[in-house]
Design an enzyme around this catalytic site. Structure first.
Site, short mmCIF file in Angstrom:
data_model
loop_
_atom_site.label_atom_id
_atom_site.label_comp_id
_atom_site.label_asym_id
_atom_site.label_seq_id
_atom_site.Cartn_x
_atom_site.Cartn_y
_atom_site.Cartn_z
N ARG A 1 76.60 -22.80 79.49
CA ARG A 1 75.90 -21.93 80.16
C ARG A 1 76.30 -22.42 81.47
O ARG A 1 76.04 -23.61 82.19
CB ARG A 1 74.48 -21.83 80.28
CG ARG A 1 73.64 -21.18 81.10
CD ARG A 1 72.36 -20.96 80.54
NE ARG A 1 71.46 -20.05 81.49
CZ ARG A 1 70.81 -20.38 82.58
NH1 ARG A 1 70.68 -21.69 83.05
NH2 ARG A 1 69.92 -19.48 83.24
N SER B 1 70.45 -10.56 75.50
CA SER B 1 69.00 -10.71 75.68
C SER B 1 68.53 -9.54 76.38
O SER B 1 68.42 -9.18 77.49
CB SER B 1 69.20 -11.80 76.91
OG SER B 1 69.66 -12.98 76.63
N LYS C 1 64.95 -20.90 84.59
CA LYS C 1 65.91 -19.52 84.97
C LYS C 1 64.79 -18.76 85.80
O LYS C 1 64.04 -17.90 85.36
CB LYS C 1 66.06 -18.78 83.43
CG LYS C 1 66.87 -17.47 83.73
CD LYS C 1 67.51 -16.75 82.79
CE LYS C 1 67.69 -15.44 82.84
NZ LYS C 1 68.99 -15.08 83.40
N1 TZP Z 1 66.72 -16.87 79.30
C1 TZP Z 1 65.17 -16.59 79.16
S1 TZP Z 1 64.57 -17.97 79.64
C2 TZP Z 1 65.79 -19.12 79.92
C3 TZP Z 1 66.99 -18.49 79.73
C4 TZP Z 1 68.30 -18.82 79.57
C5 TZP Z 1 65.71 -20.46 80.02
C6 TZP Z 1 65.41 -21.34 79.06
O1 TZP Z 1 65.20 -22.70 79.49
P1 TZP Z 1 63.91 -23.54 79.01
O2 TZP Z 1 64.20 -24.84 79.91
O3 TZP Z 1 64.18 -23.88 77.47
O4 TZP Z 1 62.61 -22.85 79.22
#
Ligand code: TZP
Ligand code: MG
Length: 222
Positions: free
Chosen positions: A47, A116, A145
């Site tokens: 990512r 997603s 995010k």
């Molecule tokens: N897509 C939805 S929530 C997220 C992404 C990329 C972040 C997930 O990161 P974490 O630290 O596991 O909550």
């Protein structure tokens, strides 16, 4: 045709670790990936949100080689061009990226396409357009995010997982303490960033998550 389909894909989605350089406490992505794989990660996603694409390509080549050697599913986030250049096993797109039909058209049948969805309708449309798996979240609140929106919760995850035929992973705020509930809601696995990438002991954090996921999947004979 890819070999990452059916039961093999479901297995590969058990513990899906996503890189994030900004959260890695200065440790390179390759080091995080190596430790995560040693701890039981079954999929790894590159990512890359900031920085030159040239550098992403360099990092990606190293991750690609590591995953291939370890038999771990290697996925590139957002960028179909980068996924193709790296000969990744998969590419993961969201509602702001190339849509699933265009993504599929570009990568062909041999690459796994993840999507997603934000709604049940998007989930069903993505499945119909040939997505191989879905990432649903944020299941729990997360600061990783910023544009992910509020937590969608386990019921939303369960609704989508129950409506589609393709595997679903939960994402967002998942830790060893709450991962079992995500599996019990119908996910075949969990996708995590901070629970692994921020951990002081990446291998041990991954091992603990894997243990919880495996135990919860075993409850339903998987
Ligand atoms: N897509 C939805 S929530 C997220 C992404 C990329 C972040 C997930 O990161 P974490 O630290 O596991 O909550
Ligand atoms: Mg995206």
């Amino acid at each position: 045709m890819t070999t990452w389909r059916g039961a093999r894909l479901r297995e590969a989605l058990r513990l899906y670790v996503i890189t994030d350089r900004a959260l890695a406490r200065g440790r390179p992505d390759i080091e995080i990936a190596r430790e995560a794989i040693a701890g039981g990660a079954t999929a790894l996603q590159l990512r890359w949100k900031a920085g030159p694409l040239r550098e992403a390509l360099q990092v990606g080549h190293a991750l690609r080689a590591l995953c291939r050697e370890a038999g771990v599913l290697f996925v590139v986030n957002d960028r179909v061009d980068l996924a193709l250049a790296l000969e990744a096993d998969g590419v993961h797109v969201g509602v702001s990226d190339l849509p699933v039909p265009e993504t599929r058209k570009l990568v062909g049948e041999s690459m796994v396409v993840g999507f997603s969805p934000e709604t049940l309708e998007q989930a069903l449309a993505a499945e119909a357009a040939g997505a191989d798996y879905l990432g649903v979240g944020p299941v729990y609140p997360t600061t990783t995010k910023p544009d992910a929106g509020p937590a969608v919760g386990l019921e939303h995850l369960a609704q989508i997982a129950g409506a589609v035929g393709i595997p679903v992973v939960g994402i967002g705020g998942i830790t060893a303490a709450n991962a079992a509930a995500v599996i019990r809601a119908g996910a075949v696995g969990v996708a995590v960033i901070s629970a692994v990438v921020c951990a002081e002991d990446v291998r041990e954090a991954t091992r603990q998550l894997r243990e919880v996921v495996d135990a919860a999947l075993a409850e339903r004979g998987q």
